[in-house]
Design an enzyme around this catalytic site. Structure first.
Site: not given
Ligand code: GAR
Length: 195
Positions: A15-16, A95-96, A112, A177
């Site tokens: 969740g960063s 996947i929803l 992504h 991101e």
């Molecule tokens: C992020 O890098 C996001 O792009 C990726 O998971 C990470 C979540 O980071 N998403 C996917 O791979 C979706 N298929 P976080 O948990 O530290 O926020």
């Protein structure tokens, strides 16, 4: 004044990026409120982050349902009850179901870790390195019924360094991101209405 976006966040892990969305709201760079943080994983650290900010959380534990359809039905009912402006996938690793996507057209966003349409799916950083790419990055897009295939809203790029590893790329992409996702959400805010 622009309307406050009503968001629901779906996450599965650390969740960063979600934390960066909270920070943007708290700093008033993003005019939004988070109605609920939902996780399919009861141990997701993102849930702890949400609680530390006094946000509502809900676990819809995929493993407690007999089959995937039941899990998706429970998720859909919850989302329909909440009726957010946007559903924000932030490291949500499922996947929803098609009927969830159809219930919220252009109202579900995903981030992504790749420059889509290159590298949909998992292990993007490893695949970028194996291909010898010079550029990498991240994409925010609307979710459609394909895998990471919906309309692209915005991307951010970085140049791959000779010393980069999958781990360093993951971290460097996450830094992009954390800036991009709050900016995109703010850009979805409705324009001011004439009074
Ligand atoms: C992020 O890098 C996001 O792009 C990726 O998971 C990470 C979540 O980071 N998403 C996917 O791979 C979706 N298929 P976080 O948990 O530290 O926020």
């Amino acid at each position: 004044m622009k309307k406050k976006l009503r968001l629901v966040v779906l996450l599965s892990g650390d969740g960063s990026i979600f934390e960066a969305i909270i920070a943007a709201i708290e700093a008033q760079r993003l005019n939004a409120e988070i109605l609920m943080v939902i996780s399919d994983n009861p141990n997701a650290y993102g849930l702890t982050r949400a609680r530390l900010h006094n946000l509502n959380t809900q676990v819809i534990n995929a493993k407690k349902y007999n089959d995937k359809n039941e899990f998706q039905r429970a998720l859909k009912e919850t989302l329909i009850d909440l009726n957010p402006d946007f559903i924000v996938l932030s490291g949500f690793m499922r996947i929803l179901a098609a009927d969830i996507i159809q219930a919220f057209p252009k109202r579900i966003l995903n981030i992504h870790p790749a420059l889509l349409p290159k590298y949909p799916g998992l292990h993007t950083h490893e695949r970028v390195l194996a291909a010898g790419d010079k550029q990498h990055g991240t994409t925010v897009h609307f979710v459609d019924e394909g895998l990471d295939s919906g309309p692209i809203i915005a991307q951010r790029e970085l140049t791959i360094l000779p010393e980069d590893t999958a781990e360093s790329l993951q971290q460097r992409v996450k830094e992009l991101e954390k800036v991009l996702y709050p900016e995109v959400l703010q850009s979805l805010n409705t324009p001011p209405t004439l009074e």
